[in-house]
Motif scaffolding. Sequence first.
Motif, PDB file in Angstrom:
ATOM      1  N   UNK A 126     -68.924 -65.959  22.583  1.00 33.56           N
ATOM      2  CA  UNK A 126     -69.171 -66.772  21.382  1.00 33.56           C
ATOM      3  C   UNK A 126     -69.067 -68.256  21.703  1.00 33.56           C
ATOM      4  N   UNK A 127     -68.052 -68.616  22.516  1.00 36.03           N
ATOM      5  CA  UNK A 127     -67.871 -70.024  22.854  1.00 36.03           C
ATOM      6  C   UNK A 127     -69.041 -70.538  23.678  1.00 36.03           C
ATOM      7  N   UNK A 128     -69.528 -69.686  24.577  1.00 37.30           N
ATOM      8  CA  UNK A 128     -70.673 -70.060  25.399  1.00 37.30           C
ATOM      9  C   UNK A 128     -71.904 -70.319  24.514  1.00 37.30           C
ATOM     10  N   UNK A 129     -72.114 -69.406  23.576  1.00 42.78           N
ATOM     11  CA  UNK A 129     -73.272 -69.597  22.672  1.00 42.78           C
ATOM     12  C   UNK A 129     -73.089 -70.839  21.821  1.00 42.78           C
ATOM     13  N   UNK A 130     -71.850 -71.028  21.311  1.00 39.07           N
ATOM     14  CA  UNK A 130     -71.598 -72.172  20.433  1.00 39.07           C
ATOM     15  C   UNK A 130     -71.829 -73.493  21.167  1.00 39.07           C
ATOM     16  N   UNK A 131     -71.608 -73.461  22.496  1.00 32.83           N
ATOM     17  CA  UNK A 131     -71.801 -74.701  23.247  1.00 32.83           C
ATOM     18  C   UNK A 131     -73.248 -74.852  23.710  1.00 32.83           C
ATOM     19  N   UNK A 132     -74.095 -73.967  23.224  1.00 26.81           N
ATOM     20  CA  UNK A 132     -75.515 -74.097  23.515  1.00 26.81           C
ATOM     21  C   UNK A 132     -75.974 -73.341  24.741  1.00 26.81           C
ATOM     22  N   UNK A 133     -75.051 -72.564  25.364  1.00 25.83           N
ATOM     23  CA  UNK A 133     -75.442 -71.816  26.554  1.00 25.83           C
ATOM     24  C   UNK A 133     -76.139 -70.511  26.182  1.00 25.83           C
ATOM     25  N   UNK A 134     -76.937 -69.986  27.125  1.00 26.99           N
ATOM     26  CA  UNK A 134     -77.486 -68.650  26.860  1.00 26.99           C
ATOM     27  C   UNK A 134     -76.624 -67.622  27.589  1.00 26.99           C
ATOM     28  N   UNK A 135     -76.728 -66.368  27.158  1.00 26.92           N
ATOM     29  CA  UNK A 135     -75.824 -65.340  27.663  1.00 26.92           C
ATOM     30  C   UNK A 135     -75.882 -65.212  29.178  1.00 26.92           C
ATOM     31  N   UNK A 136     -77.057 -65.332  29.742  1.00 25.19           N
ATOM     32  CA  UNK A 136     -77.191 -65.143  31.187  1.00 25.19           C
ATOM     33  C   UNK A 136     -76.498 -66.261  31.961  1.00 25.19           C
ATOM     34  N   UNK A 137     -76.165 -67.345  31.276  1.00 26.42           N
ATOM     35  CA  UNK A 137     -75.497 -68.459  31.940  1.00 26.42           C
ATOM     36  C   UNK A 137     -74.020 -68.219  32.162  1.00 26.42           C
ATOM     37  N   UNK A 138     -73.491 -67.144  31.601  1.00 23.46           N
ATOM     38  CA  UNK A 138     -72.055 -66.883  31.695  1.00 23.46           C
ATOM     39  C   UNK A 138     -71.822 -65.591  32.463  1.00 23.46           C
ATOM     40  N   UNK A 139     -71.018 -65.680  33.501  1.00 28.21           N
ATOM     41  CA  UNK A 139     -70.712 -64.460  34.248  1.00 28.21           C
ATOM     42  C   UNK A 139     -69.483 -63.779  33.656  1.00 28.21           C
ATOM     43  N   UNK A 140     -69.588 -62.460  33.497  1.00 33.58           N
ATOM     44  CA  UNK A 140     -68.449 -61.668  33.031  1.00 33.58           C
ATOM     45  C   UNK A 140     -68.076 -60.705  34.148  1.00 33.58           C
ATOM     46  N   UNK A 141     -66.782 -60.537  34.356  1.00 33.99           N
ATOM     47  CA  UNK A 141     -66.370 -59.638  35.440  1.00 33.99           C
ATOM     48  C   UNK A 141     -65.430 -58.557  34.930  1.00 33.99           C
ATOM     49  N   UNK A 142     -65.590 -57.360  35.512  1.00 32.24           N
ATOM     50  CA  UNK A 142     -64.689 -56.248  35.196  1.00 32.24           C
ATOM     51  C   UNK A 142     -64.249 -55.588  36.501  1.00 32.24           C
ATOM     52  N   UNK A 143     -63.189 -54.777  36.385  1.00 33.48           N
ATOM     53  CA  UNK A 143     -62.668 -54.080  37.560  1.00 33.48           C
ATOM     54  C   UNK A 143     -63.239 -52.679  37.630  1.00 33.48           C
ATOM     55  N   UNK A 144     -63.597 -52.301  38.825  1.00 37.16           N
ATOM     56  CA  UNK A 144     -64.017 -50.937  39.086  1.00 37.16           C
ATOM     57  C   UNK A 144     -62.893 -49.970  38.678  1.00 37.16           C
ATOM     58  N   UNK A 145     -63.269 -48.926  37.928  1.00 38.24           N
ATOM     59  CA  UNK A 145     -62.277 -47.921  37.572  1.00 38.24           C
ATOM     60  C   UNK A 145     -61.596 -48.185  36.253  1.00 38.24           C
TER      61      UNK A 145
END
Lengths: 523, 448
Positions: B367-386
């Motif tokens: 939400x913060x990324x969008x609010x600052x005018x960024x598009x979703x692909x501009x933000x990397x999200x990371x998760x852990x395997x398992x």
Amino acid sequence: MSPLEPFRNEPLAELRRGTERARLDDALALLDARLPLRVPVWVGTDRREGDALPSTDPGAPDRVVALAARATTGDVDAAVAAARGAFPAWAATPVNERADALVGAAAWMRGRRAELAALCVRECGKPWAEADADVAEAIDFFEYYARGAIALAKRPPQLVQVPGERNTLRYAPRGVCAVIAPWNFPLAIPAGMVAAALATGNTAVLKPAEQAPGCGLMVVEALRAGGVPAGALALLPGEGDAGAALAEHPDVTTIAFTGSGAVGLGLLRAAAAKPPRAGSLTRVVAEMGGKNCVLVDADADLDDAVPAIVHSAFAYAGQKCSAASRVLVHEAAADALLERLAGAVEVLPVGQPSEHGTVAGPVIEREAQERVARYAALAADTGRVVTTRAAPAGGWFAPPTVVTDLPADHPVLHDEIFGPVLAVEAVRDLDEAMDRVDALPFALTGGLFARNPRTIERVTARSPVGNLYVNRGITGAMVGRQPFGGNRLSGTGTKAGGPDYLLQFVEPRVVTENTMRHGLVVD
Amino acid sequence: MPGAAPPPETEVVAIGREIAAALPAPGRHPVQAIDTRAMDLTSRDAELKAALFRFVDVVPACRSVDDLAAHLVGFLGEVDSQTPPLRAAMKMGDSRAGRAALGTAAAAGVKHMARRFIVAEDPGAARRTLRRLWRDGTSASVDLLGEATVTTAEADRYAARCGEALDALTAIYGDVPARPRLERDGVGALPRANLSVKVSALTPLLKPDAPAMGQRDAAPRLRELLRHARDTGAHLHVDMESYDSREAITDLVIDVLSEDEFRDGPSAGMVLQAYLRDGGELLDRVLAWSAAHERTPPLTIRLVKGAYWDHEFVEARQHGWEPPVWEHKAESDRSFEALTLRLLDARPAVRVAIASHNLRSVAHAIAANRASGGDDAGLELQVLRGLGDDLGHALAQLGHRVRVYCPVGDLVAGMAYLVRRLLENTSNESFLAEQARGAALDDLLAAP
């Protein structure tokens, strides 16, 4: 004064923070500018200065850390006489006031933490972390025994009571206590022994190690500043002859000693042989040597065991009574352990104690350096030197060394070397390891790395040592958490920093009063 | 401290609901459902949990099936409430045949659990998994599990393994189909191959009281890896570990990346731990450095909550220190959001990766990324395997750029990691545990 808060260990300096390290560096620079310190023979209000007894920096022996007067037998007599004279008043001082003096001494040291740690670095070659822990432990002893003395006086054990009689048990101080201290914990150990004597109402005469008179002075300064009367505590910087004269003095009732087995046994003999005019049996509280073994089972986590063993064996160049000197490892883990141990010792930070990160500094003096070299040579003759480090030049450095393949009767496996030599032995199983531990005359500390709870139970049940550490390093006992002291020839079984220690400094007296007169019971 | 404006709460909640709706329904992965239930069961019984974790921890050091069973029985014997299944297991320990059966079953159980968290024995063997993840629209960062480094030889060995991993990853990703969302952001191209390294494994001299010592010793190995990454076009990410090593790792990364040699690459990153009370100060320092040392591509900062909370808290308590971590989970969560806003605002001087399994934290970042005018692909999200597989999958489906942190290594080397992940999964305050217990979505999405 309000009642004391429950005991809590003095926090160690958080050396992982740069600001803390800088604080210590600054304190060292300030101390260096003041050296050498002058250490007097200090009896009552009489300070006799002198320079017959210098202490030097083990890392740079040209640096004189303190110039001390050397106590004569005349000084010993005067100190004991003063302590004897001050005894009735100090013994009659309410326990809360005596405790307050100890708490005051703790506060005095707390206000000088960095300065005192710096003195330990310079006078005894202690690396920073160890030096800081020494100061914190001295503070702990003051705080802990202050509370212990109050508990002993206010809450003595309850006796069986029947109608018509009142039974009370109380503890009285014993008289003049001679404290003969070592150099390896130059603040904490003298502070602990003196504090135990004073808290329980005895008066004390401190003979610090000749290598550490400056630290000894700080202990006396702290206690005097905290409110211990001048007569109740004297300082006698000196050498073995002064210690012997003090211990043999007929008016000394208690000897508190930490040091080598030879000296300790001598004190026990001398105490037993004292002339009858002494008026009391002399009690000896002795903490002596060790030959501390770490057992490593096949299921041990070597990621934990290797750093813990290296630290236990080589921190402060192996000069703690609790230091590891033998590793008995299950044959299934022996090769891996030996390889990793050797590799870890190869990168062990060896150097000046004033450099942050140094683990193994110099040993205390030339004689110690030569002794370590002698044992290392003996090990090389019959066994295999797995690794040994080049020692830096300049100070009394002894190369950290790991040896193996020694015959069962080899001196390196039996004598207390008190230096950075670690012997590794592979064993068939833990039973064999425990047999070897059991065959030793010493029983101070021990270690076990194993993960099966049943193994831990089995070793715990059989281990003779005073302090057994499971899955951690075997040094660094904390006041109140790990009451410290050994059994067998390692000591008289008293536990410094534990609930029973003060009992060594008192004599129990039981009063039974008949409360019945003509059938009338008065309670 | 400046930062992007907080996003509207309604927006955070809406995004959170959207992600929750995209999570697979319970029961779709039968095997995982069993695991989840087992973890939930053990998380309710602290003693049993402790016994099982200690068992998992010792498995690699056991020499035989019999030895395995003896350990299991030893640990279970310390559990006070002996339920019938527990008593049955204990009884099996009395006979050799019983121990054989018990040990075999327990070893299989642990291996199964380990496979959920550890992708493969080595990077080459991870080929299929990594390529499948890529095809499904998620990238990866590979982490090489290993024993603790206590010798120089071990440090050299780890560095060599990292070098081989960079080559293996380059080969694995050499001919995968293009995935534009994973290969470019607003700043420019993103390397496909991505390796996370641990400084504690690059030197045996990481001493809390002498950070410069470990830094000096690790620097040559890190430089070599950076050169290797630059030559292969890979991204090298330096993980953050316990507070004891924080200063050394920070100084090492900043000093080495400041060297001229690395001005124009490789792509490199470090980690910011939101559970640290002084996380904001560290970010100040890193941002000031990025401003003063412009490099291409910019430093990637991975924001995590932090994985050593128990260690930090217990260690500080034992020493009488103020814990360096926030005491309450909500404080760490608030810190995570505040740091998210600052990081987003600091772009493009840094690249940002938000690594969290907390639905609220992730929704807040989006939400913060969008609010600052960024598009979703501009933000990397990371998760852990398992642990974050479902979340990662859902986020990728919704069009987000997702990277999965994939540990690789053998069972022996991976145990410490595995136990830490299990602890995280069954910890009472864990978001995943709450989610598994069916906490109301609104509660999970509420501002911390």
